[in-house]
Design a protein around this motif. Structure first.
Motif, mmCIF file in Angstrom:
data_model
loop_
_atom_site.group_PDB
_atom_site.id
_atom_site.type_symbol
_atom_site.label_atom_id
_atom_site.label_comp_id
_atom_site.label_asym_id
_atom_site.label_seq_id
_atom_site.Cartn_x
_atom_site.Cartn_y
_atom_site.Cartn_z
ATOM 1 N N LEU A 113 0.841 -1.202 0.000
ATOM 2 C CA LEU A 113 0.000 0.000 0.000
ATOM 3 C C LEU A 113 0.876 1.252 0.000
ATOM 4 C CD1 LEU A 113 -2.900 1.091 0.221
ATOM 5 C CD2 LEU A 113 -2.646 1.034 2.692
ATOM 6 N N ALA A 114 1.959 1.209 0.790
ATOM 7 C CA ALA A 114 2.830 2.379 0.891
ATOM 8 C C ALA A 114 3.554 2.643 -0.427
ATOM 9 C CB ALA A 114 3.845 2.176 2.018
ATOM 10 N N ASN A 115 3.995 1.576 -1.098
ATOM 11 C CA ASN A 115 4.836 1.754 -2.279
ATOM 12 C C ASN A 115 4.058 1.871 -3.586
ATOM 13 O OD1 ASN A 115 7.510 1.705 -1.120
ATOM 14 N ND2 ASN A 115 7.040 -0.397 -0.551
ATOM 15 N N PHE A 116 2.911 1.230 -3.658
ATOM 16 C CA PHE A 116 2.192 1.210 -4.927
ATOM 17 C C PHE A 116 0.852 1.930 -4.868
ATOM 18 C CE2 PHE A 116 4.957 -2.524 -5.042
ATOM 19 C CZ PHE A 116 5.618 -2.305 -6.236
ATOM 20 N N GLY A 117 0.439 2.350 -3.677
ATOM 21 C CA GLY A 117 -0.862 3.007 -3.575
ATOM 22 C C GLY A 117 -1.986 2.001 -3.688
ATOM 23 N N GLY A 118 -3.194 2.458 -3.488
ATOM 24 C CA GLY A 118 -4.312 1.528 -3.401
ATOM 25 C C GLY A 118 -5.185 1.450 -4.642
ATOM 26 N N SER A 119 -4.774 2.105 -5.734
ATOM 27 C CA SER A 119 -5.702 2.114 -6.879
ATOM 28 C C SER A 119 -5.677 0.781 -7.619
ATOM 29 C CB SER A 119 -5.385 3.260 -7.824
ATOM 30 O OG SER A 119 -4.023 3.549 -7.799
ATOM 31 N N PRO A 120 -6.837 0.330 -8.071
ATOM 32 C CA PRO A 120 -6.934 -0.951 -8.768
ATOM 33 C C PRO A 120 -6.205 -0.906 -10.111
ATOM 34 C CG PRO A 120 -9.112 -0.037 -8.325
ATOM 35 C CD PRO A 120 -8.126 1.003 -7.980
ATOM 36 N N PHE A 121 -5.776 -2.056 -10.599
ATOM 37 C CA PHE A 121 -5.151 -2.119 -11.919
ATOM 38 C C PHE A 121 -5.451 -3.475 -12.533
ATOM 39 C CE2 PHE A 121 -2.002 -3.698 -8.917
ATOM 40 C CZ PHE A 121 -1.635 -4.895 -9.505
ATOM 41 N N GLN A 122 -5.151 -3.608 -13.812
ATOM 42 C CA GLN A 122 -5.375 -4.877 -14.484
ATOM 43 C C GLN A 122 -4.335 -5.065 -15.581
ATOM 44 O OE1 GLN A 122 -9.395 -5.417 -15.821
ATOM 45 N NE2 GLN A 122 -9.110 -7.595 -16.195
ATOM 46 N N PHE A 123 -3.867 -6.292 -15.744
ATOM 47 C CA PHE A 123 -2.946 -6.601 -16.844
ATOM 48 C C PHE A 123 -3.731 -6.741 -18.135
ATOM 49 C CE2 PHE A 123 -0.762 -8.248 -13.117
ATOM 50 C CZ PHE A 123 0.542 -7.836 -13.331
ATOM 51 N N PHE A 124 -3.103 -6.407 -19.251
ATOM 52 C CA PHE A 124 -3.704 -6.725 -20.541
ATOM 53 C C PHE A 124 -3.029 -7.967 -21.078
ATOM 54 C CE2 PHE A 124 -4.022 -2.153 -19.926
ATOM 55 C CZ PHE A 124 -5.396 -2.017 -19.998
ATOM 56 N N ALA A 125 -3.832 -8.982 -21.342
ATOM 57 C CA ALA A 125 -3.274 -10.227 -21.852
ATOM 58 C C ALA A 125 -2.712 -9.979 -23.247
ATOM 59 C CB ALA A 125 -4.360 -11.292 -21.894
ATOM 60 N N PRO A 126 -1.680 -10.744 -23.640
ATOM 61 C CA PRO A 126 -1.157 -10.591 -25.004
ATOM 62 C C PRO A 126 -2.229 -10.919 -26.044
ATOM 63 C CG PRO A 126 -0.241 -12.525 -23.917
ATOM 64 C CD PRO A 126 -0.977 -11.751 -22.883
ATOM 65 N N ASP A 127 -2.044 -10.426 -27.262
ATOM 66 C CA ASP A 127 -3.069 -10.565 -28.314
ATOM 67 C C ASP A 127 -3.529 -12.008 -28.488
ATOM 68 O OD1 ASP A 127 -2.892 -7.926 -28.632
ATOM 69 O OD2 ASP A 127 -1.471 -7.994 -30.315
ATOM 70 N N LEU A 128 -2.565 -12.909 -28.366
ATOM 71 C CA LEU A 128 -2.876 -14.324 -28.572
ATOM 72 C C LEU A 128 -3.961 -14.818 -27.617
ATOM 73 C CD1 LEU A 128 -1.796 -16.739 -30.259
ATOM 74 C CD2 LEU A 128 -0.323 -17.283 -28.307
ATOM 75 N N LEU A 129 -3.974 -14.274 -26.412
ATOM 76 C CA LEU A 129 -4.907 -14.752 -25.386
ATOM 77 C C LEU A 129 -6.045 -13.766 -25.151
ATOM 78 C CD1 LEU A 129 -2.236 -15.964 -22.813
ATOM 79 C CD2 LEU A 129 -3.541 -17.345 -24.414
ATOM 80 N N PHE A 130 -6.164 -12.794 -26.036
ATOM 81 C CA PHE A 130 -7.139 -11.728 -25.810
ATOM 82 C C PHE A 130 -8.376 -11.958 -26.670
ATOM 83 C CE2 PHE A 130 -8.734 -7.358 -25.862
ATOM 84 C CZ PHE A 130 -8.628 -7.059 -24.509
ATOM 85 N N GLY A 131 -9.514 -11.536 -26.178
ATOM 86 C CA GLY A 131 -10.744 -11.587 -26.975
ATOM 87 C C GLY A 131 -11.477 -12.900 -26.832
ATOM 88 N N PRO A 132 -12.600 -13.031 -27.515
ATOM 89 C CA PRO A 132 -13.446 -14.215 -27.371
ATOM 90 C C PRO A 132 -13.101 -15.310 -28.382
ATOM 91 C CG PRO A 132 -14.602 -12.514 -28.586
ATOM 92 C CD PRO A 132 -13.198 -12.010 -28.374
ATOM 93 N N VAL A 133 -13.606 -16.483 -28.112
ATOM 94 C CA VAL A 133 -13.417 -17.612 -29.022
ATOM 95 C C VAL A 133 -14.724 -18.402 -29.025
ATOM 96 C CG1 VAL A 133 -12.502 -19.141 -27.243
ATOM 97 C CG2 VAL A 133 -11.830 -19.492 -29.609
ATOM 98 N N GLN A 134 -15.007 -19.103 -30.129
ATOM 99 C CA GLN A 134 -16.240 -19.892 -30.192
ATOM 100 C C GLN A 134 -16.056 -21.207 -29.442
ATOM 101 O OE1 GLN A 134 -19.316 -19.559 -31.395
ATOM 102 N NE2 GLN A 134 -19.016 -17.420 -32.004
ATOM 103 N N VAL A 135 -16.945 -21.470 -28.473
ATOM 104 C CA VAL A 135 -16.911 -22.751 -27.773
ATOM 105 C C VAL A 135 -18.217 -23.468 -28.097
ATOM 106 C CG1 VAL A 135 -16.848 -23.875 -25.523
ATOM 107 C CG2 VAL A 135 -15.526 -21.803 -25.901
ATOM 108 N N PRO A 136 -18.147 -24.731 -28.549
ATOM 109 C CA PRO A 136 -19.384 -25.434 -28.916
ATOM 110 C C PRO A 136 -20.343 -25.535 -27.723
ATOM 111 C CG PRO A 136 -17.446 -26.887 -29.013
ATOM 112 C CD PRO A 136 -16.943 -25.510 -28.793
ATOM 113 N N GLY A 137 -21.611 -25.232 -27.951
ATOM 114 C CA GLY A 137 -22.612 -25.339 -26.897
ATOM 115 C C GLY A 137 -22.726 -24.098 -26.041
#
Lengths: 296, 339
Positions: A118-142
């Motif tokens: 908390l002291a070094n990075f502060g309390g604000s939320p953050f999120q990683f962005f996945a690389p393009d290969l793992l980003f976005g939706p994919v069709q799953v049967p059913g």
């Protein structure tokens, strides 16, 4: 309730279970060998995410942005593994056997870790962005379109599980670890450097928390306070599944993940209780956990 | 009968008289925000010390039991915002809240009846954190994140409960009663059997005592004590929120009990006082907002150097009871021998 809905909720439960498994397997591994209840496991999860992000953020803004995520993963794992070794060598190793005292020490450490983050990075939320290969939706049967990263989570969890199984069952280190579970003194008498094995196992268990931190903060935004949640998850998964058993941890994670998702469908504001009903029921019927060995 | 030597009675009496007279000397801030606060949190820590010292259970569910009482009194309080459907006068709400905490204590004891030591710690922690997550997600009764506000407590002799003097004296009287209750109970047949269970569950059950019933009874009593503390804490905070019973408040009670010393019921209050003083003056010791690092370091130091806490340090310095008493403090015992 359509079949598609049932499948979607179940898959959501399984992807959540995958993350839980990655984190809880580290907790279970440390407990299994060293009888150390690492109350700082949730804090280590958070350290992994924060250190990973501290490395990720500047790289993501640079020309190397496509490498940012894998580098963050490595950074999170290495940082937490090193922290784990320091914890084991400086604080926990010399009080081996004093389980309660070790638990108290790790509680003290987790308070300091969380406050320093908390002291070094502060309390604000953050999120990683996945690389393009793992980003976005994919069709799953059913089911239809489904975030590919969450499927990757399941794949990673399976890889971690298989990797741990191979490590424990097919390598020399694994033999030493399993021997240490049964009789540490005999193992030391055989000439094995038990403190080194212990430090290695602690590093590995902590590394899994770090890995979980980066993965978890890619799937969902990361904020302070998740340490409590993931410590709780680790405790419950391991209590339900059985201490020190990879299969048990997987079973526990799947049960808790599914219970959480289906609980939210059926009784939204009471879903947490379902988790605890499962825990209490397991404790009543099989106190050692579903796949745990009876405590000698 | 409470077993104390004449000297101990005299000391206890002197301390109580001193505490009763303190309002003559101390500013209101010290009375309510440091001493009063230390006493109400000390009551919850006392319930942990009781379980740890006489039962051998390090339970992390004590804040949860206090929280059950706090939420129960908040749901039934006539002044609550938002007002619940169960609103009634404080005269009924407070005993019912303490009853709820007692039953919760028994339930925790029942769930954890077959577990001990480190497993008990894990299970009670899971229950405690789970309860706060539940309170946070339940908007119907627990009002989610916001919690329930304006729980000001009843009027005492026509004065609002939150008057510094009223709060201080009620906290003091309750704390002293709970302390004496613990000293009394551990000398009753139930308390003696409980200590026998702690020392050897198998032998105790072999001579015909029900180990499970004594465990559950101990947790119920701890729930009662924690519940009394929880009601007062809710009045002190003028309400209750899920974050006030989460992981860190749970750990805070453990820290108080361990810093003070698990070896004696007084340690709980000593630890709570140290905690309250440090919390209040941390900004001048270690800088702004880094209280958690400070308390974490103090806790770590105590656990590493003197697991029996400040009470243990004082006892060694004074040279009292050296060698007379067997080591019964669970942490110290584990330190001495391990498993």
């Amino acid at each position: 309730m359509s079949l598609q809905f049932i499948l979607t909720v179940t898959l959501n439960g399984l992807t959540l279970a995958a993350l839980y498994f990655i984190v809880a397997s580290g907790f279970s591994l440390i407990f299994g060998l060293m009888r150390t209840v690492n109350m700082a496991h949730g804090a280590l999860y958070m350290v992994g995410a924060y250190i990973g992000f501290a490395v990720f953020d500047p790289i993501y803004g640079s020309a190397w942005s496509s490498y940012a995520w894998p580098i963050a993963i490595v950074a999170g794992i290495v940082a937490v593994a090193v922290l784990g070794v320091v914890m084991q060598v400086v604080f926990l190793g010399w009080m081996q056997g004093q389980e309660l005292r070790q638990a108290l020490v790790t509680i003290g450490l987790s308070i300091i870790f969380a406050d320093q983050l908390l002291a070094n990075f502060g309390g604000s939320p953050f999120q990683f962005f996945a690389p393009d290969l793992l980003f976005g939706p994919v069709q799953v049967p059913g089911i239809g379109r489904y975030p590919v990263f969450r499927l990757f989570q399941v794949g990673l969890a399976i890889a971690v599980g298989v990797g741990l199984w191979l490590l424990l069952n097919k390598t020399r280190l694994g033999i030493m670890v399993r021997a240490g579970v049964d009789d540490r003194q005999m193992l030391a008498a055989c000439g094995v450097n038990v403190p080194l094995v212990a430090a290695t196992v602690f590093a590995l268990g902590a590394a899994l928390a770090g890995l979980g931190g980066v993965i978890g903060a890619t799937a969902q935004p990361m904020a302070l306070g998740v340490d409590a949640r993931f410590l709780l998850i680790s405790l419950v998964v391991v209590i339900v599944g059985g201490m020190g058993s990879i299969g048990g941890t997987a079973l526990g994670a799947i049960l808790i993940g599914l219970a959480e998702q289906w609980g939210q469908v059926f009784f939204p504001t009471y879903s947490v209780i379902l988790t605890f009903v499962i825990m209490a029921a397991v404790l009543a019927i099989r106190p050692q956990g579903l796949m745990g060995r009876k405590v000698a | 009968m409470i077993m104390m030597t004449n000297r101990q009675w005299l000391m206890t009496g002197a301390v109580v008289v001193l505490l009763l007279m303190l309002p003559l000397f101390l500013p209101n801030f010290w009375l309510a925000n440091i001493l009063g606060r230390a006493m109400v949190y000390g009551i919850v820590a006392l319930s942990l010390t009781f379980l740890a010292h006489y039962g051998g259970f390090i339970s992390l569910a004590q804040t949860m039991m206090a929280g059950v009482a706090g939420y129960a009194v908040a749901m039934m309080a006539p002044t609550a915002i938002p007002l619940g459907p169960l609103a009634m006068s404080y005269g009924y709400a407070i005993p019912l809240a303490v009853l709820a905490a007692t039953l919760t204590g028994a339930l925790v004891g029942l769930i954890a009846v077959n577990t001990r030591e480190i497993y008990l710690l894990m299970i009670t922690l899971a229950l405690a954190v789970g309860f706060s997550l539940f309170a946070q997600s339940n908007t119907q009764w627990f009002r989610g994140y916001e919690g329930i506000r304006n729980i000001v407590g009843p009027e005492v002799f026509g004065m609002p409960f939150r008057t510094h003097l009223v709060f201080y004296y009620v906290a003091l009287i309750t704390a002293v009663l709970m302390y004496l209750l613990v000293l009394y109970v551990v000398r009753t047949p139930f308390g003696l059997a409980l200590q026998a269970v702690r020392d050897s569950a198998r032998r105790t059950s072999a001579i015909g005592f029900s180990v499970a019933l004594h465990r559950i009874g101990a947790f119920a009593l701890a729930g009662f004590i924690a519940g009394c503390g929880g009601v007062l804490i809710t009045f002190y905070n003028i309400g209750i929120t899920p974050s006030s019973i989460g992981l860190w408040p749970t750990v805070a009670v453990l820290i108080m009990a361990v810093i003070g010393g698990l070896g004696h019921p007084l340690g709980a209050f000593l630890g709570a006082l140290i905690y309250a003083v440090m919390d209040t003056f941390a900004s001048s010791i270690i800088g702004h907002d880094r209280f958690n690092t400070l308390i974490g370091l103090v806790f770590l130091t105590i656990v590493l150097i003197s697991p029996d806490g400040v009470w243990g340090i004082g006892k060694r310095l004074a040279g009292l009871g050296g060698g007379k008493e067997p080591i019964t403090d669970p942490v110290a015992k584990l330190t001495a021998g391990g498993k």
